[in-house]
Design a protein around this motif. Structure first.
Motif, short mmCIF file in Angstrom:
data_model
loop_
_atom_site.label_atom_id
_atom_site.label_comp_id
_atom_site.label_asym_id
_atom_site.label_seq_id
_atom_site.Cartn_x
_atom_site.Cartn_y
_atom_site.Cartn_z
N MET A 34 0.85 -1.19 0.00
CA MET A 34 0.00 0.00 0.00
C MET A 34 0.87 1.23 0.00
SD MET A 34 -3.01 1.12 2.66
CE MET A 34 -3.73 2.77 2.61
N ALA A 35 0.40 2.28 -0.68
CA ALA A 35 1.07 3.57 -0.69
C ALA A 35 0.01 4.66 -0.67
CB ALA A 35 1.97 3.72 -1.91
N GLY A 36 0.36 5.80 -0.13
CA GLY A 36 -0.58 6.91 -0.12
C GLY A 36 0.14 8.22 0.06
N ARG A 43 -2.28 -8.71 5.64
CA ARG A 43 -2.17 -9.01 4.21
C ARG A 43 -1.31 -7.98 3.48
NH1 ARG A 43 -8.50 -9.64 2.88
NH2 ARG A 43 -8.50 -7.84 4.31
N VAL A 44 -1.21 -6.78 4.03
CA VAL A 44 -0.41 -5.72 3.40
C VAL A 44 1.03 -5.89 3.86
CG1 VAL A 44 -0.13 -3.25 3.04
CG2 VAL A 44 -2.42 -4.21 3.38
N ARG A 45 1.89 -6.34 2.96
CA ARG A 45 3.26 -6.75 3.32
C ARG A 45 4.23 -5.59 3.43
NH1 ARG A 45 5.28 -11.41 -0.63
NH2 ARG A 45 7.20 -10.39 0.06
N ALA A 46 3.97 -4.49 2.73
CA ALA A 46 4.92 -3.39 2.69
C ALA A 46 4.16 -2.09 2.46
CB ALA A 46 5.95 -3.60 1.57
N GLY A 47 4.73 -0.96 2.90
CA GLY A 47 3.99 0.28 2.79
C GLY A 47 4.85 1.50 2.55
N ILE A 48 4.22 2.54 1.95
CA ILE A 48 4.89 3.80 1.65
C ILE A 48 4.02 4.95 2.11
CG2 ILE A 48 5.87 5.26 -0.17
CD1 ILE A 48 6.05 2.76 -1.94
N ASP A 49 4.63 5.84 2.87
CA ASP A 49 3.99 7.08 3.29
C ASP A 49 4.64 8.21 2.53
OD1 ASP A 49 3.15 9.43 4.49
OD2 ASP A 49 3.41 8.71 6.54
N MET A 50 3.89 8.85 1.61
CA MET A 50 4.40 9.97 0.84
C MET A 50 3.93 11.27 1.49
SD MET A 50 4.04 8.63 -3.12
CE MET A 50 2.27 8.23 -3.00
N TYR A 98 11.28 5.94 -7.05
CA TYR A 98 11.48 5.43 -5.69
C TYR A 98 10.32 4.55 -5.23
CZ TYR A 98 15.84 7.85 -5.20
OH TYR A 98 17.14 8.22 -5.39
N VAL A 99 9.10 4.87 -5.65
CA VAL A 99 7.98 4.00 -5.30
C VAL A 99 8.13 2.65 -5.98
CG1 VAL A 99 5.49 3.67 -5.56
CG2 VAL A 99 6.38 5.87 -4.78
N ALA A 100 8.44 2.65 -7.28
CA ALA A 100 8.58 1.39 -8.01
C ALA A 100 9.77 0.58 -7.50
CB ALA A 100 8.75 1.67 -9.50
N ALA A 101 10.87 1.25 -7.16
CA ALA A 101 12.04 0.53 -6.64
C ALA A 101 11.69 -0.20 -5.35
CB ALA A 101 13.19 1.50 -6.41
N PHE A 102 10.99 0.47 -4.45
CA PHE A 102 10.57 -0.15 -3.19
C PHE A 102 9.68 -1.35 -3.45
CE2 PHE A 102 7.37 -0.57 0.15
CZ PHE A 102 8.14 -0.67 1.29
N LEU A 103 8.71 -1.20 -4.33
CA LEU A 103 7.77 -2.29 -4.60
C LEU A 103 8.46 -3.44 -5.33
CD1 LEU A 103 4.73 -0.10 -5.68
CD2 LEU A 103 5.01 -1.32 -3.51
N LYS A 156 8.66 -8.16 -5.61
CA LYS A 156 9.20 -8.96 -6.70
C LYS A 156 10.60 -9.50 -6.41
CE LYS A 156 6.72 -6.53 -10.43
NZ LYS A 156 6.89 -5.78 -11.70
N ALA A 157 11.15 -9.16 -5.25
CA ALA A 157 12.49 -9.60 -4.86
C ALA A 157 13.55 -9.20 -5.88
CB ALA A 157 12.52 -11.12 -4.64
N GLN A 158 13.40 -8.00 -6.46
CA GLN A 158 14.36 -7.47 -7.43
C GLN A 158 15.16 -6.34 -6.78
OE1 GLN A 158 11.91 -6.28 -10.75
NE2 GLN A 158 11.50 -8.39 -11.39
N ARG A 159 16.44 -6.50 -6.67
CA ARG A 159 17.27 -5.49 -6.02
C ARG A 159 17.27 -4.19 -6.82
NH1 ARG A 159 22.79 -4.05 -6.27
NH2 ARG A 159 23.48 -3.00 -4.34
N ARG A 160 17.16 -3.07 -6.11
CA ARG A 160 17.16 -1.76 -6.73
C ARG A 160 18.19 -0.89 -6.00
NH1 ARG A 160 15.47 -4.08 -10.39
NH2 ARG A 160 13.39 -3.96 -11.33
N PRO A 161 19.36 -0.67 -6.61
CA PRO A 161 20.44 0.07 -5.95
C PRO A 161 20.08 1.49 -5.52
CG PRO A 161 21.30 -1.14 -7.83
CD PRO A 161 19.81 -1.25 -7.89
N VAL A 162 19.08 2.12 -6.16
CA VAL A 162 18.73 3.50 -5.77
C VAL A 162 18.25 3.55 -4.32
CG1 VAL A 162 18.18 4.29 -8.09
CG2 VAL A 162 16.36 3.30 -6.66
#
Length: 373
Positions: A228-230, A247-254, A340-345, A350-356
């Motif tokens: 979830m992000a908001g 059920r919400v595994r990860a989150g972003i507070d913008m 930054y939102v996509a890198a976090f998700l 997706k277990a894809q490393r994002r160096p940023v």
């Protein structure tokens, strides 16, 4: 809370503040219709709207409504090439949003002519797709997060954007009526923010419950991978939701003040604070940072304002509002938010490393990693 200046003032109102007259840098001649930046992922994007009704609870704002009705916009990958582009919002929604935000520098239907990149009611494609829930700021419809939603869908996510009726200047309900902002009459009440995020957490959990039976494409979702992000109060609601719904595994507070209280024992699921300079020393972010015991990042974007994480700056030319000097340009703000939102998700769903996310990166000098000295 602070008033939002310059381009951000064009849709003034912070997480829980009634609108005041915007202090813009100046008026300009409105340009043509706003065009949202093209998505950056490999997939085309489709979108559709669902109307869900929770009969187990009354609406918290409309005392005449015996059930909580939600409008949910879905964005998702599609292979469909042709079809009508999705509307950004209706002319009536545009007028109510502009009037509520005290914008009179362009015709009131201006926002309804914003050009999106998604095909309305396109056939979804893909399988085992992660799901991302989006929640908008107070008084704002979820359409103000369309640029981010379209980009995520193009990268292989299903995005469920929730309009929380009576908390926005305009939400169209299933019968075509417009729910206006009844909550705006209560936003100075003690405990308003905390109550609002609890209500939104209940909204999100209900959407997660109902989505499998209400959307034909729900079989394409991997329900073990939900985030979830908001923005603003929507970001505040992310932590509130995660505390209540595992059920919400990860989150972003913008750029949202943190209202939900993390249990004293801490909170171990991944979390990202992504904010403006005001949040370099945010007391609520500092409080929660100490209680986050899992993967965490706190990133501040230099030059960002409260609405920089939304479509708002992208709409300023169409609305005839000049940007102030020193404010992060609209296209760059959108690029940084998407990155930054996509890198976090990508990392956590997706277990894809994002160096940023590992620290300062040459291509993104505006990103400052905190806590900051």
């Amino acid at each position: 809370m602070r008033q939002i200046v310059a381009v951000v003032a064009l849709l003034a109102a912070t997480a829980c503040t009634a609108p005041t007259a915007p202090r813009a840098a100046g008026s300009a001649t409105p340009a043509g219709p706003a065009v949202l930046p093209a998505p950056t992922g490999p997939h085309r994007v489709g979108t559709t709207v669902l109307h869900l009704k929770d009969t187990s609870r009354p609406d918290p704002w409309n005392l005449d409504a015996k059930a909580r009705e939600l409008t949910v916009t879905l964005w998702y990958p599609t292979e469909q090439r042709d079809g009508p582009p999705a509307p950004y919002m209706t002319a009536e929604e545009s007028e109510l949003l502009m009037r509520g935000s005290r914008i009179a520098s362009a015709p009131y239907d201006t926002l309804s002519r914003t050009r999106t990149n998604a095909v309305a009611d396109a056939e979804p494609s893909g399988r085992k797709l992660p799901l991302v829930v989006l929640s908008p700021g107070f008084t704002k419809p979820v359409s103000t997060l369309t640029s981010l939603a379209e980009d995520l869908a193009s990268r292989g996510y299903v995005v469920a954007g929730i309009d929380h009726p009576y908390e926005s200047y305009a939400t169209t309900l299933e019968d075509g009526t417009i729910a206006e902002c009844l909550a705006c009459d209560s936003n100075s009440d003690p405990g308003f923010g905390a109550g609002l995020v609890r209500s939104r957490a209940a909204d999100v959990s209900f959407v997660l419950d109902e989505l499998p039976s209400k959307w034909d494409g729900s079989g394409r979702i991997d329900r073990s991978r939900i985030a979830m992000a908001g923005q603003s109060i929507g970001g505040s609601s992310t932590m509130a939701t995660m505390i209540e719904d595992s059920r919400v595994r990860a989150g972003i507070d913008m750029d949202g003040t943190a209202y939900a209280r993390i249990p004293p024992g801490g909170f171990s699921r991944p979390f990202l604070f992504l904010g403006s300079a005001e949040h370099v020393t945010s007391p609520t972010w500092e409080r929660d940072w100490k209680l986050l015991t899992g993967w965490k990042r706190w990133i501040v974007l230099s030059g960002a304002e409260h609405q920089s994480f939304t479509d708002t700056p992208l709409l300023s030319d169409a609305l005839g509002i000049r940007s102030a000097s020193g404010i992060l340009p609209a296209q760059r703000a959108a690029e940084l938010t998407r990155t930054y939102v996509a890198a976090f998700l990508d990392l956590h769903l997706k277990a894809q490393r994002r160096p940023v996310l590992d620290g300062p990166a040459p291509g993104y000098p505006e990103a400052r990693f905190c806590p900051c000295s």
